[in-house]
Scaffold this motif. Structure first.
Motif, PDB file in Angstrom:
ATOM      1  N   ASP A   1       3.673  -5.184   2.453  1.00 52.63           N
ATOM      2  CA  ASP A   1       3.501  -3.982   1.637  1.00 52.63           C
ATOM      3  C   ASP A   1       4.059  -2.790   2.404  1.00 52.63           C
ATOM      4  O   ASP A   1       3.475  -2.349   3.404  1.00 52.63           O
ATOM      5  CB  ASP A   1       2.012  -3.773   1.322  1.00 52.63           C
ATOM      6  CG  ASP A   1       1.771  -2.640   0.326  1.00 52.63           C
ATOM      7  OD1 ASP A   1       2.668  -1.791   0.158  1.00 52.63           O
ATOM      8  OD2 ASP A   1       0.676  -2.596  -0.264  1.00 52.63           O
ATOM      9  N   HIS A   2       5.190  -2.267   1.958  1.00 49.85           N
ATOM     10  CA  HIS A   2       5.873  -1.191   2.687  1.00 49.85           C
ATOM     11  C   HIS A   2       5.077   0.106   2.722  1.00 49.85           C
ATOM     12  O   HIS A   2       5.387   1.005   3.497  1.00 49.85           O
ATOM     13  CB  HIS A   2       7.250  -0.928   2.076  1.00 49.85           C
ATOM     14  CG  HIS A   2       7.198  -0.290   0.728  1.00 49.85           C
ATOM     15  ND1 HIS A   2       6.813  -0.955  -0.418  1.00 49.85           N
ATOM     16  CD2 HIS A   2       7.470   0.988   0.327  1.00 49.85           C
ATOM     17  CE1 HIS A   2       6.852  -0.141  -1.448  1.00 49.85           C
ATOM     18  NE2 HIS A   2       7.247   1.047  -1.033  1.00 49.85           N
ATOM     19  N   ARG A   3       4.021   0.206   1.907  1.00 51.13           N
ATOM     20  CA  ARG A   3       3.213   1.432   1.868  1.00 51.13           C
ATOM     21  C   ARG A   3       2.181   1.488   2.986  1.00 51.13           C
ATOM     22  O   ARG A   3       1.597   2.545   3.239  1.00 51.13           O
ATOM     23  CB  ARG A   3       2.519   1.541   0.510  1.00 51.13           C
ATOM     24  CG  ARG A   3       3.486   1.611  -0.663  1.00 51.13           C
ATOM     25  CD  ARG A   3       2.776   1.415  -1.994  1.00 51.13           C
ATOM     26  NE  ARG A   3       2.150   0.091  -2.070  1.00 51.13           N
ATOM     27  CZ  ARG A   3       1.500  -0.385  -3.127  1.00 51.13           C
ATOM     28  NH1 ARG A   3       1.403   0.376  -4.211  1.00 51.13           N
ATOM     29  NH2 ARG A   3       0.959  -1.587  -3.122  1.00 51.13           N
ATOM     30  N   LYS A   4       1.932   0.368   3.653  1.00 54.09           N
ATOM     31  CA  LYS A   4       0.925   0.324   4.716  1.00 54.09           C
ATOM     32  C   LYS A   4       1.501   0.918   6.003  1.00 54.09           C
ATOM     33  O   LYS A   4       2.456   0.393   6.573  1.00 54.09           O
ATOM     34  CB  LYS A   4       0.455  -1.107   4.943  1.00 54.09           C
ATOM     35  CG  LYS A   4      -0.379  -1.640   3.786  1.00 54.09           C
ATOM     36  CD  LYS A   4      -1.012  -2.977   4.125  1.00 54.09           C
ATOM     37  CE  LYS A   4      -1.945  -3.432   3.011  1.00 54.09           C
ATOM     38  NZ  LYS A   4      -2.565  -4.743   3.315  1.00 54.09           N
TER      39      LYS A   4
ATOM     40  N   ASP B   1       8.116  -1.742  -7.018  1.00 51.39           N
ATOM     41  CA  ASP B   1       8.774  -2.194  -5.785  1.00 51.39           C
ATOM     42  C   ASP B   1       7.776  -2.904  -4.880  1.00 51.39           C
ATOM     43  O   ASP B   1       8.061  -3.979  -4.340  1.00 51.39           O
ATOM     44  CB  ASP B   1       9.374  -0.994  -5.032  1.00 51.39           C
ATOM     45  CG  ASP B   1      10.635  -0.468  -5.695  1.00 51.39           C
ATOM     46  OD1 ASP B   1      11.183  -1.157  -6.574  1.00 51.39           O
ATOM     47  OD2 ASP B   1      11.068   0.647  -5.341  1.00 51.39           O
ATOM     48  N   ALA B   2       6.604  -2.294  -4.712  1.00 54.40           N
ATOM     49  CA  ALA B   2       5.587  -2.865  -3.828  1.00 54.40           C
ATOM     50  C   ALA B   2       5.157  -4.250  -4.305  1.00 54.40           C
ATOM     51  O   ALA B   2       5.006  -5.177  -3.498  1.00 54.40           O
ATOM     52  CB  ALA B   2       4.379  -1.939  -3.745  1.00 54.40           C
ATOM     53  N   ASP B   3       4.980  -4.399  -5.612  1.00 51.00           N
ATOM     54  CA  ASP B   3       4.592  -5.701  -6.165  1.00 51.00           C
ATOM     55  C   ASP B   3       5.624  -6.777  -5.831  1.00 51.00           C
ATOM     56  O   ASP B   3       5.266  -7.901  -5.469  1.00 51.00           O
ATOM     57  CB  ASP B   3       4.422  -5.614  -7.689  1.00 51.00           C
ATOM     58  CG  ASP B   3       3.158  -4.874  -8.095  1.00 51.00           C
ATOM     59  OD1 ASP B   3       2.277  -4.675  -7.229  1.00 51.00           O
ATOM     60  OD2 ASP B   3       3.055  -4.494  -9.278  1.00 51.00           O
TER      61      ASP B   3
ATOM     62  N   TYR C   1       7.841  -6.756  -3.324  1.00 49.23           N
ATOM     63  CA  TYR C   1       7.895  -7.025  -1.890  1.00 49.23           C
ATOM     64  C   TYR C   1       6.721  -7.893  -1.434  1.00 49.23           C
ATOM     65  O   TYR C   1       6.878  -8.777  -0.593  1.00 49.23           O
ATOM     66  CB  TYR C   1       7.920  -5.716  -1.101  1.00 49.23           C
ATOM     67  CG  TYR C   1       9.093  -4.818  -1.440  1.00 49.23           C
ATOM     68  CD1 TYR C   1      10.326  -5.348  -1.803  1.00 49.23           C
ATOM     69  CD2 TYR C   1       8.958  -3.430  -1.428  1.00 49.23           C
ATOM     70  CE1 TYR C   1      11.393  -4.526  -2.132  1.00 49.23           C
ATOM     71  CE2 TYR C   1      10.018  -2.601  -1.749  1.00 49.23           C
ATOM     72  CZ  TYR C   1      11.233  -3.153  -2.108  1.00 49.23           C
ATOM     73  OH  TYR C   1      12.280  -2.339  -2.428  1.00 49.23           O
TER      74      TYR C   1
ATOM     75  N   ARG D   1      13.344   0.237   2.093  1.00 45.49           N
ATOM     76  CA  ARG D   1      11.891   0.119   2.003  1.00 45.49           C
ATOM     77  C   ARG D   1      11.303  -0.935   2.920  1.00 45.49           C
ATOM     78  O   ARG D   1      10.257  -0.738   3.524  1.00 45.49           O
ATOM     79  CB  ARG D   1      11.478  -0.196   0.559  1.00 45.49           C
ATOM     80  CG  ARG D   1      11.867   0.867  -0.452  1.00 45.49           C
ATOM     81  CD  ARG D   1      10.907   2.038  -0.410  1.00 45.49           C
ATOM     82  NE  ARG D   1      11.282   3.047  -1.373  1.00 45.49           N
ATOM     83  CZ  ARG D   1      10.961   2.997  -2.650  1.00 45.49           C
ATOM     84  NH1 ARG D   1      10.278   1.991  -3.131  1.00 45.49           N
ATOM     85  NH2 ARG D   1      11.330   3.965  -3.456  1.00 45.49           N
TER      86      ARG D   1
ATOM     87  N   GLU E   1       7.486   2.955  -7.578  1.00 41.09           N
ATOM     88  CA  GLU E   1       6.949   2.615  -6.252  1.00 41.09           C
ATOM     89  C   GLU E   1       6.013   1.413  -6.332  1.00 41.09           C
ATOM     90  O   GLU E   1       6.071   0.494  -5.502  1.00 41.09           O
ATOM     91  CB  GLU E   1       6.207   3.834  -5.680  1.00 41.09           C
ATOM     92  CG  GLU E   1       5.613   3.638  -4.294  1.00 41.09           C
ATOM     93  CD  GLU E   1       6.621   3.791  -3.177  1.00 41.09           C
ATOM     94  OE1 GLU E   1       6.194   4.042  -2.041  1.00 41.09           O
ATOM     95  OE2 GLU E   1       7.830   3.627  -3.411  1.00 41.09           O
TER      96      GLU E   1
ATOM     97  N   ASN F   1       8.280   7.047   1.227  1.00 41.31           N
ATOM     98  CA  ASN F   1       8.003   7.056  -0.202  1.00 41.31           C
ATOM     99  C   ASN F   1       8.990   7.970  -0.928  1.00 41.31           C
ATOM    100  O   ASN F   1       9.683   8.779  -0.294  1.00 41.31           O
ATOM    101  CB  ASN F   1       6.534   7.419  -0.483  1.00 41.31           C
ATOM    102  CG  ASN F   1       6.124   8.746   0.099  1.00 41.31           C
ATOM    103  OD1 ASN F   1       6.620   9.185   1.136  1.00 41.31           O
ATOM    104  ND2 ASN F   1       5.194   9.414  -0.558  1.00 41.31           N
TER     105      ASN F   1
END
Length: 201
Positions: free
Chosen positions: A157-160, A146-148, A150, A86, A143, A8
């Motif tokens: 979802d790169h945040r997972k 970007d997530a939306d 991807y 990402r 952030e 992040n």
């Protein structure tokens, strides 16, 4: 070996990647650098370029494809490569996937500090905020944006955190210490692989 590094904003992933390249004597592919380069080609800052990317799926695809192609080219030449981006873990499923995490407030403080330095600000190529709070707000918006994209374009979802093989929290340790943890992990993988080869011989 291909090692993908995500994280992040403000986690120090770029600094960590540079340290790893030096310590492990590997090549480096930087998706964020490709994105900033493409923004510069259009005389845009990062936020402006991201707005354009939201409307044109081909921009994200070009960035990720360029990074992916470079990484596999290095691997074919027998070289280890660090790929920073990402969602590169998604495009290079064979890679060892690392995520560098930082508490959002700590990340915003680091970014704000960077943006006070003209050279660092030029590298980041993003809007300069007037405070840490505004930096945090802009960072969270970036952030989420970007997530939306991807999720919409790639279905990931790169945040997972379950997407990754190794997660390192950089909130209270230096980039050098983060790199040392990653190196220890990679060395263990190589040792385990060698033991498996010896067992099957």
């Amino acid at each position: 070996m291909i090692i993908t590094i995500s994280g992040n904003p403000g986690s120090g992933k770029t600094t960590v990647a540079k340290i790893l390249v030096e310590k492990l004597n590997t090549k480096r592919v930087y998706a964020g650098g490709i994105m900033r380069e493409m923004a510069g080609e259009r005389s845009m800052n990062l936020e402006e370029f991201q707005k354009l990317a939201k409307q044109d799926i081909n921009i994200d695809k070009e960035i990720d494809q360029r990074a992916c192609d470079k990484a596999r080219e290095y691997q074919k030449q027998g070289q280890d490569v660090i790929v920073e981006g990402r969602v590169q873990y998604h495009f290079l499923p064979e890679s060892k996937k690392v995520y560098v995490y930082v508490e959002p407030k700590v990340g915003a403080e680091r970014i704000f500090k960077d943006l006070q330095d003209k050279e660092a600000a030029a590298v980041r190529n993003q809007k300069i905020a007037d405070s840490i709070e505004e930096t945090m707000k802009l960072t969270e918006e970036r952030e989420a944006g970007d997530a939306d994209r991807y999720i919409k374009f790639y279905g990931t979802d790169h945040r997972k955190l379950e997407n990754y093989d190794l997660i390192v929290n950089s909130s209270e340790i230096s980039a050098k210490e983060v790199a040392e943890k990653i190196i220890a992990y990679l060395e263990k993988l190589k040792k385990d692989d060698l033991e498996k080869v010896n067992e099957s011989a």
